[in-house]
Every structure is written in C-alpha cells, then in structure tokens.
Design a protein around this motif. Structure first.
Motif, mmCIF file in Angstrom:
data_model
loop_
_atom_site.group_PDB
_atom_site.id
_atom_site.type_symbol
_atom_site.label_atom_id
_atom_site.label_comp_id
_atom_site.label_asym_id
_atom_site.label_seq_id
_atom_site.Cartn_x
_atom_site.Cartn_y
_atom_site.Cartn_z
ATOM 1 N N GLY A 194 58.327 -36.359 32.775
ATOM 2 C CA GLY A 194 57.719 -35.918 34.023
ATOM 3 C C GLY A 194 56.323 -35.347 33.888
ATOM 4 N N ARG A 195 55.853 -35.168 32.640
ATOM 5 C CA ARG A 195 54.545 -34.515 32.472
ATOM 6 C C ARG A 195 53.955 -34.916 31.129
ATOM 7 N NH1 ARG A 195 52.742 -29.630 35.210
ATOM 8 N NH2 ARG A 195 50.713 -29.090 34.318
ATOM 9 N N GLN A 196 52.711 -35.398 31.162
ATOM 10 C CA GLN A 196 52.088 -35.789 29.905
ATOM 11 C C GLN A 196 51.487 -34.600 29.178
ATOM 12 O OE1 GLN A 196 48.207 -38.009 29.600
ATOM 13 N NE2 GLN A 196 49.477 -39.575 28.604
ATOM 14 N N ALA A 197 50.915 -33.651 29.919
ATOM 15 C CA ALA A 197 50.138 -32.604 29.267
ATOM 16 C C ALA A 197 50.167 -31.304 30.061
ATOM 17 C CB ALA A 197 48.691 -33.060 29.088
ATOM 18 N N VAL A 198 49.816 -30.217 29.375
ATOM 19 C CA VAL A 198 49.517 -28.925 29.993
ATOM 20 C C VAL A 198 48.129 -28.545 29.514
ATOM 21 C CG1 VAL A 198 50.104 -26.489 30.172
ATOM 22 C CG2 VAL A 198 51.928 -28.203 30.093
ATOM 23 N N GLY A 199 47.158 -28.521 30.450
ATOM 24 C CA GLY A 199 45.781 -28.369 30.016
ATOM 25 C C GLY A 199 45.440 -29.533 29.099
ATOM 26 N N PRO A 200 44.788 -29.266 27.962
ATOM 27 C CA PRO A 200 44.474 -30.357 27.039
ATOM 28 C C PRO A 200 45.626 -30.706 26.096
ATOM 29 C CG PRO A 200 43.528 -28.329 26.219
ATOM 30 C CD PRO A 200 44.158 -28.000 27.557
ATOM 31 N N PHE A 201 46.696 -29.900 26.095
ATOM 32 C CA PHE A 201 47.799 -30.104 25.149
ATOM 33 C C PHE A 201 48.693 -31.247 25.629
ATOM 34 C CE2 PHE A 201 46.557 -25.710 24.367
ATOM 35 C CZ PHE A 201 46.575 -25.637 22.979
ATOM 36 N N LEU A 202 48.723 -32.338 24.841
ATOM 37 C CA LEU A 202 49.525 -33.488 25.256
ATOM 38 C C LEU A 202 50.613 -33.853 24.247
ATOM 39 C CD1 LEU A 202 47.912 -35.520 23.276
ATOM 40 C CD2 LEU A 202 46.605 -36.094 25.303
ATOM 41 N N PHE A 203 50.792 -33.002 23.260
ATOM 42 C CA PHE A 203 51.848 -33.207 22.260
ATOM 43 C C PHE A 203 52.269 -31.829 21.788
ATOM 44 C CE2 PHE A 203 53.314 -33.864 17.915
ATOM 45 C CZ PHE A 203 53.990 -35.077 17.936
ATOM 46 N N PHE A 204 53.576 -31.570 21.816
ATOM 47 C CA PHE A 204 54.094 -30.244 21.463
ATOM 48 C C PHE A 204 55.381 -30.438 20.684
ATOM 49 C CE2 PHE A 204 54.085 -25.651 22.889
ATOM 50 C CZ PHE A 204 55.208 -25.260 22.181
ATOM 51 N N ASP A 205 55.328 -30.194 19.379
ATOM 52 C CA ASP A 205 56.485 -30.285 18.497
ATOM 53 C C ASP A 205 56.785 -28.916 17.896
ATOM 54 O OD1 ASP A 205 57.031 -32.956 18.824
ATOM 55 O OD2 ASP A 205 56.642 -33.522 16.739
ATOM 56 N N HIS A 206 58.064 -28.545 17.920
ATOM 57 C CA HIS A 206 58.550 -27.326 17.277
ATOM 58 C C HIS A 206 59.502 -27.754 16.164
ATOM 59 C CE1 HIS A 206 61.299 -23.512 17.689
ATOM 60 N NE2 HIS A 206 60.586 -23.482 16.568
ATOM 61 N N PHE A 207 59.160 -27.470 14.914
ATOM 62 C CA PHE A 207 60.005 -27.887 13.784
ATOM 63 C C PHE A 207 60.622 -26.672 13.091
ATOM 64 C CE2 PHE A 207 55.640 -27.617 12.204
ATOM 65 C CZ PHE A 207 55.765 -26.853 11.051
ATOM 66 N N GLY A 208 61.888 -26.861 12.632
ATOM 67 C CA GLY A 208 62.614 -25.778 11.979
ATOM 68 C C GLY A 208 63.155 -24.786 13.000
ATOM 69 N N PRO A 209 63.568 -23.582 12.520
ATOM 70 C CA PRO A 209 63.515 -23.150 11.123
ATOM 71 C C PRO A 209 64.600 -23.812 10.273
ATOM 72 C CG PRO A 209 64.569 -21.471 12.465
ATOM 73 C CD PRO A 209 64.101 -22.534 13.411
ATOM 74 N N ILE A 210 64.265 -24.049 9.014
ATOM 75 C CA ILE A 210 65.201 -24.638 8.076
ATOM 76 C C ILE A 210 64.937 -24.050 6.695
ATOM 77 C CG2 ILE A 210 63.669 -26.586 7.576
ATOM 78 C CD1 ILE A 210 66.143 -28.312 7.176
ATOM 79 N N THR A 211 66.012 -23.929 5.932
ATOM 80 C CA THR A 211 65.896 -23.562 4.529
ATOM 81 C C THR A 211 65.965 -24.838 3.710
ATOM 82 O OG1 THR A 211 66.923 -21.401 4.904
ATOM 83 C CG2 THR A 211 66.893 -22.222 2.638
ATOM 84 N N ALA A 212 64.879 -25.168 3.039
ATOM 85 C CA ALA A 212 64.810 -26.378 2.226
ATOM 86 C C ALA A 212 65.107 -26.030 0.774
ATOM 87 C CB ALA A 212 63.436 -27.009 2.346
ATOM 88 N N THR A 213 65.718 -26.970 0.076
ATOM 89 C CA THR A 213 66.052 -26.798 -1.340
ATOM 90 C C THR A 213 65.110 -27.636 -2.192
ATOM 91 O OG1 THR A 213 67.588 -28.663 -1.486
ATOM 92 C CG2 THR A 213 68.465 -26.590 -0.605
ATOM 93 N N PRO A 214 65.120 -27.448 -3.502
ATOM 94 C CA PRO A 214 64.261 -28.277 -4.362
ATOM 95 C C PRO A 214 64.526 -29.780 -4.227
ATOM 96 C CG PRO A 214 65.006 -26.353 -5.567
ATOM 97 C CD PRO A 214 65.755 -26.351 -4.272
ATOM 98 N N ALA A 215 65.729 -30.154 -3.787
ATOM 99 C CA ALA A 215 66.054 -31.575 -3.634
ATOM 100 C C ALA A 215 65.488 -32.173 -2.351
ATOM 101 C CB ALA A 215 67.566 -31.766 -3.669
#
Length: 296
Positions: free
Chosen positions: A30-51
């Motif tokens: 329903g909406r491409q952008a807010v102001g100039p912001f046209l991509f919004f990704d929120h990643f995590g939180p995650i605990t990553a291991t050495p593997a």
C-alpha cells in the motif's frame, strides 16, 4: 486509529537461515515510501555461532543511498570506492550509490570464531533525480559524533536531520530525518517533536503506545502531517522515527532504484557484463537474478 488502518504497516518476514530473520516494512503493497525512505529492513536480533555465515557478498547499487545502523554486533564494509569501514552500534553509515557502486558486508575477522549478536536496521533512501548519476561516496559518522540527550526516561539520538532541538552532522541530498529512541522503563514518554513532510514511527522492540494506543512490536505507523504525537512505553522499549520530503515514485528492481526504467536495464546489463567497478580485495559476487525480457 485501528490496527487495520493502512497507516500501520506490518512486516513481510523472511528467514535467511538459522533463525536469522529479516522484517521488511517498505516498500509495502500500500505504500512505497515514507519521505525519501523506500526500503526498510529490520534484521535480528540473533545470536550467531562460529559455524554461521551471514556475510553479504559484493553486489551493486544505483540511484539510492543505503543507511546502516546497528543496535548490536559489527560488520565490515568494503566498497568499490576503496572504503574499508568497520560498522559498530550507534554509528551512521551512509553510502550514496550515484551512478553505480559495489559493496560487501561481512563479519569482521576477529569475530568469526566467536559467538556474537547481530541486530540492526538497513534502510534505503531515494535521492533527488538530479543526483541519480552522481559520483558514488561513503560517509561514516561515529556514535560519539551524533547528538544525544535524555529526558522523561527516554534517551534520544538524532541520527540524520533535525529534531528535539538537535541536529545531526550527517550530510544528505534532501530533507531527511532519522531518530532513535530508547525507553528506560514504564512511564517513560516523549512528544515526538520532529517536523517533516512525512514521518513514521517503527516499534523496534518492547511494548509501546502512540497517543495512548498500542503500537505493536515490529509495526511501522505513519504519522498524520503536522501532529506531535506522544510515544510512551510500558517497560524497556526501543523505536525509531524516519521521514523527510517525498521524492516521488521510483522504479525498484533488485538493488537498483531509478526514475527511469532505462537506467535499471542499463545497470542489469552492466552487472552481467562485469562493467561495474570492483571491490578491492574481493573475488566473490552475487549474480544478477533472473529478469523479465525487455518490455515485459
């Protein structure tokens, strides 16, 4: 405002593997952008291991600015202009693609063998049409250089633009605002004193209320123009506000943004043919996804 109101956007969630979740709020149906912001990704939180390997191999961009902000963890940025920059929590990293840039985001070598946290926001901003073909550039503003203050149980940081009487040193090509709010606990509240043509508040985590109404976690609420709503928390919580002047509709395909489809088609051809500049020290790359035939 009901939860079904189109001014409240819920994320599309994708698991990249091992429980590494990315929530995409923009663009939405329903909406491409807010102001100039046209991509919004929120990643995590995650605990990553050495593997675990969450590295992002070299890939191209045109016609946009990427804005990276971490709450936890670290990543190593490398790009085709020769910049090598460790990105850590609290800093703003603004990469203007202009006519074309290639970059990678990898786990720093000193963290590869460790258990580590990863949590942050990856946003894209459109740039004014007159700057779509600018020289690519990168600016890193460390956490200590960004203005911050605490009031009424809320610590706020103005990451980009102006608000709450503070101004960020980050340079932009059009009026843009980006503010981080951290609520210490119940009864913490703050009027969102940020002026912009378009604005939205995102609930990063915790229990929040916007003008008394519940703002569910991971929801982006578009604010009515000219208002100064109050954001309050029922406990520890975090939110961000984004916005600015709208720049009009854009064509988006993969990592490319443009006002003209021909620019995207040219970028597709250039990436396939290896004509984008290389990232020094990198040999890998992300191939171009399948594309429709021209005119399709």
């Amino acid at each position: 405002m009901s939860l079904a109101d189109p001014a409240r956007l819920s994320p599309h969630v994708k698991d990249l593997g091992g429980g590494f979740l990315v929530r995409r709020l923009l663009p939405s149906a329903g909406r491409q952008a807010v102001g100039p912001f046209l991509f919004f990704d929120h990643f995590g939180p995650i605990t990553a291991t050495p593997a675990d390997n969450h590295d992002v191999r070299p890939h191209p961009h045109i016609g946009l600015a990427t804005v990276t902000y971490l709450f936890e963890g670290a990543m190593m940025h490398r790009d085709s202009t020769g910049v090598v920059q460790r990105i850590e929590p609290g800093a703003i990293n603004w990469m203007t693609a202009g006519r074309g840039i290639v970059h990678s985001e990898r786990t720093p070598d000193d963290l590869r063998g460790a258990t580590r946290r990863s949590h942050g926001l990856q946003l894209w901003c459109a740039v004014p049409a007159a700057h779509e073909r600018d020289e690519p550039s990168f600016q890193h503003v460390p956490a200590a250089a960004l203005p911050e203050r605490s009031e009424s149980g809320v610590t706020l940081r103005v990451l980009v633009g102006e608000g709450h009487g503070l101004r960020s040193p980050v340079r932009t090509l059009s009026p843009t605002v980006y503010v981080d709010y951290r609520f210490a606990g119940a009864a913490a509240a703050l009027a969102l004193d940020v002026a912009a043509t378009e604005r939205a508040v995102y609930a990063v985590g915790g229990r929040l209320r916007l003008d008394g109404e519940l703002l569910p976690e991971h929801t982006l609420a578009v604010l009515a123009p000219g208002t100064t709503p109050t954001l309050e928390a029922d406990g520890e919580a975090r939110a961000v506000l984004v916005g600015g002047d709208p720049l009009g509709p854009r064509f988006l395909w993969w990592n490319f943004v443009a006002t003209d489809k021909a620019l995207i088609e040219a970028a597709q051809d250039d990436w396939e043919a290896g004509r984008f500049p290389a990232v020094p020290g990198e040999t890998e790359f992300i191939p171009l996804p399948p594309r429709r035939p021209r005119g399709g």
